[in-house]
Motif scaffolding. Structure first.
Motif, PDB file in Angstrom:
ATOM      1  N   ASN A 135      -0.275  29.572 -17.262  1.00 53.84           N
ATOM      2  CA  ASN A 135       0.948  29.622 -18.078  1.00 53.84           C
ATOM      3  C   ASN A 135       1.767  28.348 -17.899  1.00 53.84           C
ATOM      4  OD1 ASN A 135       0.284  32.135 -19.040  1.00 53.84           O
ATOM      5  ND2 ASN A 135       1.590  33.237 -17.603  1.00 53.84           N
ATOM      6  N   TRP A 136       1.900  27.903 -16.684  1.00 51.32           N
ATOM      7  CA  TRP A 136       2.652  26.675 -16.410  1.00 51.32           C
ATOM      8  C   TRP A 136       1.991  25.481 -17.101  1.00 51.32           C
ATOM      9  CZ3 TRP A 136       1.065  22.256 -13.825  1.00 51.32           C
ATOM     10  CH2 TRP A 136       2.066  21.323 -13.554  1.00 51.32           C
ATOM     11  N   LEU A 137       0.647  25.421 -16.978  1.00 49.79           N
ATOM     12  CA  LEU A 137      -0.088  24.313 -17.580  1.00 49.79           C
ATOM     13  C   LEU A 137       0.064  24.328 -19.099  1.00 49.79           C
ATOM     14  CD1 LEU A 137      -1.982  21.983 -16.852  1.00 49.79           C
ATOM     15  CD2 LEU A 137      -3.895  23.559 -17.164  1.00 49.79           C
ATOM     16  N   THR A 138      -0.038  25.506 -19.688  1.00 44.90           N
ATOM     17  CA  THR A 138       0.143  25.624 -21.142  1.00 44.90           C
ATOM     18  C   THR A 138       1.550  25.202 -21.537  1.00 44.90           C
ATOM     19  OG1 THR A 138      -1.466  27.427 -21.207  1.00 44.90           O
ATOM     20  CG2 THR A 138      -0.002  27.227 -23.094  1.00 44.90           C
ATOM     21  N   ASP A 139       2.543  25.643 -20.784  1.00 47.68           N
ATOM     22  CA  ASP A 139       3.929  25.240 -21.057  1.00 47.68           C
ATOM     23  C   ASP A 139       4.085  23.726 -20.968  1.00 47.68           C
ATOM     24  OD1 ASP A 139       4.792  27.799 -21.541  1.00 47.68           O
ATOM     25  OD2 ASP A 139       5.716  28.094 -19.554  1.00 47.68           O
ATOM     26  N   MET A 140       3.477  23.113 -19.975  1.00 50.33           N
ATOM     27  CA  MET A 140       3.575  21.657 -19.841  1.00 50.33           C
ATOM     28  C   MET A 140       2.953  20.957 -21.038  1.00 50.33           C
ATOM     29  SD  MET A 140       5.253  20.752 -17.197  1.00 50.33           S
ATOM     30  CE  MET A 140       6.318  22.146 -17.550  1.00 50.33           C
ATOM     31  N   PHE A 141       1.779  21.451 -21.470  1.00 51.54           N
ATOM     32  CA  PHE A 141       1.163  20.849 -22.654  1.00 51.54           C
ATOM     33  C   PHE A 141       2.036  21.065 -23.890  1.00 51.54           C
ATOM     34  CE2 PHE A 141      -2.966  20.863 -20.325  1.00 51.54           C
ATOM     35  CZ  PHE A 141      -3.232  19.515 -20.461  1.00 51.54           C
ATOM     36  N   ASP A 142       2.609  22.285 -24.011  1.00 51.17           N
ATOM     37  CA  ASP A 142       3.488  22.559 -25.152  1.00 51.17           C
ATOM     38  C   ASP A 142       4.673  21.608 -25.161  1.00 51.17           C
ATOM     39  OD1 ASP A 142       1.851  24.601 -26.005  1.00 51.17           O
ATOM     40  OD2 ASP A 142       3.088  26.220 -25.169  1.00 51.17           O
ATOM     41  N   ILE A 143       5.275  21.395 -23.993  1.00 49.43           N
ATOM     42  CA  ILE A 143       6.439  20.501 -23.900  1.00 49.43           C
ATOM     43  C   ILE A 143       6.022  19.066 -24.191  1.00 49.43           C
ATOM     44  CG2 ILE A 143       8.081  19.479 -22.278  1.00 49.43           C
ATOM     45  CD1 ILE A 143       8.206  22.284 -20.940  1.00 49.43           C
ATOM     46  N   ASN A 144       4.949  18.601 -23.574  1.00 43.89           N
ATOM     47  CA  ASN A 144       4.513  17.206 -23.738  1.00 43.89           C
ATOM     48  C   ASN A 144       3.980  16.918 -25.133  1.00 43.89           C
ATOM     49  OD1 ASN A 144       5.229  16.422 -21.145  1.00 43.89           O
ATOM     50  ND2 ASN A 144       3.231  16.995 -20.309  1.00 43.89           N
ATOM     51  N   GLU A 145       3.422  17.914 -25.810  1.00 45.23           N
ATOM     52  CA  GLU A 145       2.809  17.689 -27.113  1.00 45.23           C
ATOM     53  C   GLU A 145       3.657  18.250 -28.249  1.00 45.23           C
ATOM     54  OE1 GLU A 145      -1.200  19.125 -26.799  1.00 45.23           O
ATOM     55  OE2 GLU A 145      -1.689  17.690 -25.233  1.00 45.23           O
ATOM     56  N   ASN A 146       4.903  18.623 -27.938  1.00 47.51           N
ATOM     57  CA  ASN A 146       5.849  19.096 -28.958  1.00 47.51           C
ATOM     58  C   ASN A 146       5.284  20.284 -29.748  1.00 47.51           C
ATOM     59  OD1 ASN A 146       7.451  16.933 -28.146  1.00 47.51           O
ATOM     60  ND2 ASN A 146       6.546  15.575 -29.677  1.00 47.51           N
ATOM     61  N   ARG A 147       4.863  21.306 -29.013  1.00 49.66           N
ATOM     62  CA  ARG A 147       4.276  22.492 -29.659  1.00 49.66           C
ATOM     63  C   ARG A 147       5.147  23.714 -29.401  1.00 49.66           C
ATOM     64  NH1 ARG A 147      -1.858  22.361 -27.507  1.00 49.66           N
ATOM     65  NH2 ARG A 147      -0.690  22.677 -25.596  1.00 49.66           N
ATOM     66  N   CYS A 148       4.944  24.762 -30.201  1.00 45.57           N
ATOM     67  CA  CYS A 148       5.633  26.043 -30.033  1.00 45.57           C
ATOM     68  C   CYS A 148       5.090  26.718 -28.783  1.00 45.57           C
ATOM     69  CB  CYS A 148       5.400  26.918 -31.261  1.00 45.57           C
ATOM     70  SG  CYS A 148       6.045  28.610 -31.087  1.00 45.57           S
ATOM     71  N   ARG A 149       5.982  27.320 -28.019  1.00 45.92           N
ATOM     72  CA  ARG A 149       5.560  27.950 -26.765  1.00 45.92           C
ATOM     73  C   ARG A 149       4.861  29.289 -26.979  1.00 45.92           C
ATOM     74  NH1 ARG A 149      10.185  26.955 -22.262  1.00 45.92           N
ATOM     75  NH2 ARG A 149       9.228  25.039 -21.509  1.00 45.92           N
ATOM     76  N   ASP A 150       4.974  29.889 -28.160  1.00 44.15           N
ATOM     77  CA  ASP A 150       4.287  31.158 -28.427  1.00 44.15           C
ATOM     78  C   ASP A 150       2.938  30.930 -29.124  1.00 44.15           C
ATOM     79  OD1 ASP A 150       6.118  32.770 -27.223  1.00 44.15           O
ATOM     80  OD2 ASP A 150       7.082  33.450 -29.062  1.00 44.15           O
ATOM     81  N   CYS A 151       2.978  30.282 -30.275  1.00 41.59           N
ATOM     82  CA  CYS A 151       1.740  30.129 -31.052  1.00 41.59           C
ATOM     83  C   CYS A 151       1.039  28.804 -30.786  1.00 41.59           C
ATOM     84  CB  CYS A 151       2.026  30.302 -32.544  1.00 41.59           C
ATOM     85  SG  CYS A 151       3.063  28.992 -33.240  1.00 41.59           S
ATOM     86  N   HIS A 152       1.688  27.906 -30.100  1.00 38.93           N
ATOM     87  CA  HIS A 152       1.147  26.624 -29.670  1.00 38.93           C
ATOM     88  C   HIS A 152       0.829  25.680 -30.840  1.00 38.93           C
ATOM     89  CE1 HIS A 152       1.034  28.556 -25.799  1.00 38.93           C
ATOM     90  NE2 HIS A 152       0.226  29.489 -26.280  1.00 38.93           N
ATOM     91  N   ASN A 153       1.449  25.939 -31.979  1.00 39.94           N
ATOM     92  CA  ASN A 153       1.310  25.029 -33.120  1.00 39.94           C
ATOM     93  C   ASN A 153       2.326  23.902 -32.968  1.00 39.94           C
ATOM     94  OD1 ASN A 153      -0.703  26.522 -34.398  1.00 39.94           O
ATOM     95  ND2 ASN A 153       0.809  27.856 -35.398  1.00 39.94           N
ATOM     96  N   GLY A 154       1.961  22.729 -33.468  1.00 34.07           N
ATOM     97  CA  GLY A 154       2.884  21.605 -33.386  1.00 34.07           C
ATOM     98  C   GLY A 154       4.150  21.871 -34.212  1.00 34.07           C
ATOM     99  N   ILE A 155       5.323  21.569 -33.641  1.00 35.70           N
ATOM    100  CA  ILE A 155       6.592  21.778 -34.341  1.00 35.70           C
ATOM    101  C   ILE A 155       7.401  20.497 -34.450  1.00 35.70           C
ATOM    102  CG2 ILE A 155       6.801  24.238 -33.828  1.00 35.70           C
ATOM    103  CD1 ILE A 155       8.654  23.479 -31.515  1.00 35.70           C
ATOM    104  N   GLY A 156       6.951  19.459 -33.801  1.00 32.78           N
ATOM    105  CA  GLY A 156       7.602  18.166 -33.901  1.00 32.78           C
ATOM    106  C   GLY A 156       8.939  18.077 -33.204  1.00 32.78           C
TER     107      GLY A 156
END
Length: 174
Positions: A135-156
């Motif tokens: 979960n932490w790793l996914t959150d880090m990728f979401d934050i670093n890659e500007n993605r949604c924390r639920d669906c992990h789609n890019g949100i810019g």
């Protein structure tokens, strides 16, 4: 001339031999391993030596039988009494051995249960740590890659966050 000993002399010899063998048996009986923590293997070894202690006494049976036929029953009576006591004692020792084997089996079962419980607990803790890390790793990728924390789609949005659909589903927007 008859040089054969009289039945009375033979009986005295048999009784003396029986007394000596009885003392030998009692000395052996006193070496039975008892006490806390004595393994069943030690008791089993002692029981394996039992026949060697009884065999010399059993060897007096034919001679005691002959004396009984000659009208001297004391040797056979004492022999039977002592063998009966010895075999009763053997049964007690076998019971003690069986109890120790059962006790050791119970302890082994407890240890198996404890090991299984500990293994389950360790595996559960490890799995939980893996989930938290993922979960932490996914959150880090979401934050670093500007993605949604639920669906992990890019949100810019720099630093990540939630897309409109996920925020709506959470009840944060209408």
């Amino acid at each position: 001339m008859n040089f054969a000993p009289s039945p009375e002399v033979v009986q005295n010899n048999v009784l003396a031999t029986l007394n000596g063998q009885d003392q030998r048996w009692r000395a052996y009986a006193n070496t039975f391993p008892t006490g806390y923590g004595v393994p069943s293997g030690a008791m089993g070894q002692w029981l394996n030596g039992f026949p060697a202690m009884v065999w010399p006494i059993e060897q007096l049976r034919p001679l005691a039988g002959w004396l009984w036929q000659q009208g001297y029953p004391a040797a056979l009576q004492q022999l039977n009494t002592r063998l009966q006591e010895i075999y009763k004692a053997r049964d007690v020792y076998i019971s003690m051995y069986n109890n120790q084997v059962q006790h050791e089996a119970n302890l082994a079962g407890i240890m198996r249960g404890a090991v299984a419980f500990n293994t389950t607990q360790i595996m559960a803790a490890t799995n939980r740590q893996n989930v938290v890390f993922q979960n932490w790793l996914t959150d880090m990728f979401d934050i670093n890659e500007n993605r949604c924390r639920d669906c992990h789609n890019g949100i810019g949005i720099p630093g990540g966050g939630y897309c409109y659909a996920c925020a709506k589903r959470r009840g944060w927007v209408w």
